[in-house]
Design a protein around this motif. Sequence first.
Motif, PDB file in Angstrom:
ATOM      1  N   CYS A   1       0.836  -1.204   0.000  1.00 19.34           N
ATOM      2  CA  CYS A   1       0.000   0.000   0.000  1.00 19.34           C
ATOM      3  C   CYS A   1       0.870   1.252   0.000  1.00 19.34           C
ATOM      4  O   CYS A   1       1.899   1.321   0.643  1.00 19.34           O
ATOM      5  CB  CYS A   1      -0.925  -0.004   1.208  1.00 19.34           C
ATOM      6  SG  CYS A   1      -1.926   1.506   1.337  1.00 19.34           S
TER       7      CYS A   1
ATOM      8  N   ILE B   1      -5.466  -1.031  10.062  1.00 25.15           N
ATOM      9  CA  ILE B   1      -5.314  -2.495  10.031  1.00 25.15           C
ATOM     10  C   ILE B   1      -4.721  -3.011  11.345  1.00 25.15           C
ATOM     11  O   ILE B   1      -5.068  -4.097  11.822  1.00 25.15           O
ATOM     12  CB  ILE B   1      -4.473  -2.925   8.803  1.00 25.15           C
ATOM     13  CG1 ILE B   1      -5.258  -2.637   7.511  1.00 25.15           C
ATOM     14  CG2 ILE B   1      -4.060  -4.389   8.881  1.00 25.15           C
ATOM     15  CD1 ILE B   1      -6.480  -3.511   7.264  1.00 25.15           C
TER      16      ILE B   1
ATOM     17  N   ALA C   1      -7.003   2.556   0.655  1.00 28.50           N
ATOM     18  CA  ALA C   1      -6.219   1.762  -0.289  1.00 28.50           C
ATOM     19  C   ALA C   1      -7.049   1.315  -1.494  1.00 28.50           C
ATOM     20  O   ALA C   1      -6.535   1.191  -2.603  1.00 28.50           O
ATOM     21  CB  ALA C   1      -5.624   0.551   0.423  1.00 28.50           C
TER      22      ALA C   1
ATOM     23  N   VAL D   1       1.691   1.090   8.155  1.00 24.98           N
ATOM     24  CA  VAL D   1       1.332  -0.288   8.477  1.00 24.98           C
ATOM     25  C   VAL D   1       1.974  -1.229   7.454  1.00 24.98           C
ATOM     26  O   VAL D   1       2.508  -2.274   7.797  1.00 24.98           O
ATOM     27  CB  VAL D   1      -0.200  -0.478   8.506  1.00 24.98           C
ATOM     28  CG1 VAL D   1      -0.554  -1.941   8.717  1.00 24.98           C
ATOM     29  CG2 VAL D   1      -0.823   0.371   9.602  1.00 24.98           C
TER      30      VAL D   1
HETATM   31  S1  SF4 Z   1      -3.969   0.500   6.964  1.00 22.37           S
HETATM   32 FE1  SF4 Z   1      -4.889   1.349   5.111  1.00 22.37          FE
HETATM   33  S2  SF4 Z   1      -3.493   3.017   4.495  1.00 22.37           S
HETATM   34 FE2  SF4 Z   1      -2.391   1.773   5.991  1.00 22.37          FE
HETATM   35  S3  SF4 Z   1      -1.205   0.356   4.723  1.00 22.37           S
HETATM   36 FE3  SF4 Z   1      -3.119  -0.694   5.287  1.00 22.37          FE
HETATM   37  S4  SF4 Z   1      -4.561  -0.303   3.620  1.00 22.37           S
HETATM   38 FE4  SF4 Z   1      -2.848   1.165   3.414  1.00 22.37          FE
END
Ligand code: SF4
Lengths: 190, 761
Positions: B47, B216, B85, B52
């Motif tokens: 992402c 997440i 995302a 994260v």
């Molecule tokens: S929590 Fe949302 S913004 Fe962060 S890496 Fe995962 S999908 Fe992407």
Amino acid sequence: MNNSISRREFFSSFVANARGSFASEKTEKQTTQNVVFPPGAQNYLENCNQCNDCISVCPHEAIRVFHGDDEQFAGYPVIEPRTQACYFCEDFPCIESCDTGALVKTKNIKLGLAEIIENNCLPYNGHICRSCVNNCPFPEQAIYCDAEGKPVVNENICNGCGVCVQVCPSDKIGIRIKFMEEKICLSQVS
Amino acid sequence: MSKKYTRREFIKTSAAASAAAGIGVSLFPGMTFANQSGGTNWHKSVCRYCGVGCGVMIGEKAGKIISIKGDELNTVNNGHLCVKAFYLHKAVNSKTRLHHPMIRKNGKLVKSSWEEALDLVATKFNEIRKANGGNALAFYGSGQGETEETYMANKLFKGCIGTNNVEGNPRLCMASAVGGYLSSLGADEPVGLYEDIEKAELFFLAGSNTAEAHPIIFERIMRHKTRNPNVKIVILDPRKTPTDQVADLHLFPKPGYDLAIFNAMAKVLIDEGYADDDFIAKHLVMKNGDGVQDFETYKKFLNDYTPEIAEKISGVPAQDIIKAARMFGKAKTAMTLWTMGLNQRKRGVWANNLVHNLHLITGKIGVPGSDSFSLTGQPNACGGVREGGGLCHLLPGHHLVVKEAHRAKVAKVWGVPASNIQPKPGKHTIAMFSALNEGEIKGMYIMCTNPAQSLPNAKKYWKGLKEQFVVVAESFYPTMTTEYADVVLPAAFWTEKEGVYGCTERRSQYMPLVVAPQGQAKWDAFILRDLGKKMGFEKEFAKYETAEIMWDEYRGLTKGKDMNLMGASYDRLKKVRGLTWPVPTEDHPGTYKRFMAGDPIYDSKFAELAKKEGRRMYFYGPKAKDGKATVWMRPHDDPAEPTDSEYPLALTTGRVLEHWHTMTMTGTAPELNRAVPNAYVEINPIDARNMSIKNKEQVVIETRRGSMQFEARVIDRPVQGTIFVPWHWENKPINVLCIDAFDPGSKEPEYKVAAARIRKA
Ligand code: SF4
Ligand code: SF4
């Protein structure tokens, strides 16, 4: 939060915020499924004479003429929350403007009830979203996240304002407002 | 509504729902098209948004990115994504993508050729360098740039031009965490990994709206708690947030007054017998400003922080502090997660130290389920900037500019004379933009970030951006920063370039090039390489023909370091879902916990020693002595700008779930704009009533740095006396009102506390 501010005061919330031009977003066609009647509707299809006064007084352009294919609703003023949810104005100018008895001020006005469309709603499909919950104007949360992060409607609080429908970022809308009136409900679902 | 009615409605809808399911229509956003049509190729990637580091699958069809879905094989997110995302493909294909270079002529940015633009930058930079020296130039990068990109910038500026004025926006978000890890544990970045979440009994979320900023992670915590009702969650935050949904206890400190709470918790832990005396004796030293002290001195220091005293300082009831400490002490395992609420502070490093203290004195570190775990805001702040050395005192691979041996080692790999690399750290971010204002820095290259909007007290720094020669490499146009640029270079975006991102948990993940860059856009690392060549460093940049060459060279510099990435070749990274360093060889699986059994560095170098001393951990990092971690006695300190009678409210800022940073990406998805279209200010209902401010009314926020109008959102979220504004919108750049005071150690600004007042518009 309880009584710190009046519920009504709070309620005139986020709707204006949520207005914006969503030019590149595909707009859905109006159907009997995705519109509701203006506040205080009583036996609406019979009583309303389509004078459109409520449309002209609504300060938020929430009320519009139904322009979908369905003949049953043709020409009636309706609210399509995806475009503009109802503000629940303190003084209900729409009801004030109505002299046919189609819109009547009652004690506990509800446009309908929010209902999650589980096939579309992101958290029901294992993903993370809480826009409807974050934007619900009720301090007591007419919609809240359960332990798994899925939004759940509290039907005792929800008045069908439609803010959740307006803000839902899922490209297949994850929530709708279903009618309260039984008769309409039947036609809406069938 | 009658019973009968509900039932009928219920039956009708469930019938409708099962009908939809019956025809097998998958209604996942972004996936619809892909699912219904053949010919979509799915590419494993990461992402583009937060730290994260969720695994994504990029759906490409006929050379176009058409959708994004979660990568089910990625252990970070198991196929789940947050709503941002899903719409990344809209950012890729946005009309706001920049397709050609631009040069400012007669005050206006006009389209130009690459040749003309790069010639101009090279000539200007060389002129400045010749007339004013290398230190009149600066680079300002990003925790969103790939490691390879930061690597090229480092070589060009530190190795060739000869200035250490190389900074990046992680200075604004992670520097205090780095300072905290280094001074407390001896080495940067966490001991454990995300997988500790599923093993933890208690979560202490301090200064983190995890639900919105790290969705997440929050989901993993929530799932874990649902399955294990004994799991408890304590929150420390001046604001009630969606994270509160899972809280068992919430402490509401006045913004900037929480240091005393950590000390009081430590006191309760020790007084009530929750300390791990054996761990303390064998693994820790106590220090204050005067140097090493004994445990008794630490206990005496804590006497100044009884829960009652902490209550007086922070406004959090003593009983709650005691309760939180007991929950922390009683739980077999505990994880503290924090982010900007602790880092973006005048005493951010101290706040970090005090959190580490809690884990150290109770031995809740280095065991599965226990960790002192900092959450990163950007996808490659850890990988590219902390590890890649994208700050003014660092060199790639945890090397330091002040160390002669490090300079020599890096210079050799770069093929430049060691004397090129300056032995003194360059200017940190705020100092750098101040020097730009004053004309001491005359040329700046900005890559993949938007400082005109994101700097604290931003307006103050527009002067330098306007007056000096500023080059901006960006994928999107316009941004607030391109408004001040003399040259704007179109950068290839995510999916149009390959490279590595390193997320919060020391995990390096590979991202493939899926489609060609749009228009004339070019990969940032190649732009820097070509600029280097044009500036006269032809030989130095000749070899960098692929991303892999850059990565391999960088990887080589990590050999033998605590962050050993030698085992993380492109070949391997292309196959696996990331590797967590240290990963010394290609057959090493990556490391779960550092400084203890299972860590290859510990196993090969320190295990024996540790065994002899009866220890289970050995903190071998560059800043630790004798393998010991440090418990710091850090006193309370007021924020830089305490509230007063003139400015009685504490202003704090943060993220919402649906948007990210300055919205150059999330702003391209109408769905996300629909969810949160405008900025607003959250005001506590009691404050609102006292000021006769009604919900939705227009109000003006004033600080000593300016004023700005917002819509009031009267809501029981911020604690009384505090107001909150999300910082994403260009038309309401709240950072203009934030204070640019910074932590003397980490140089990270205190975004999270400023004195403000509100009046009706
Ligand atoms: S929590 Fe949302 S913004 Fe962060 S890496 Fe995962 S999908 Fe992407
Ligand atoms: S906003 Fe829409 S997709 Fe998101 S949780 Fe609510 S109903 Fe589901």
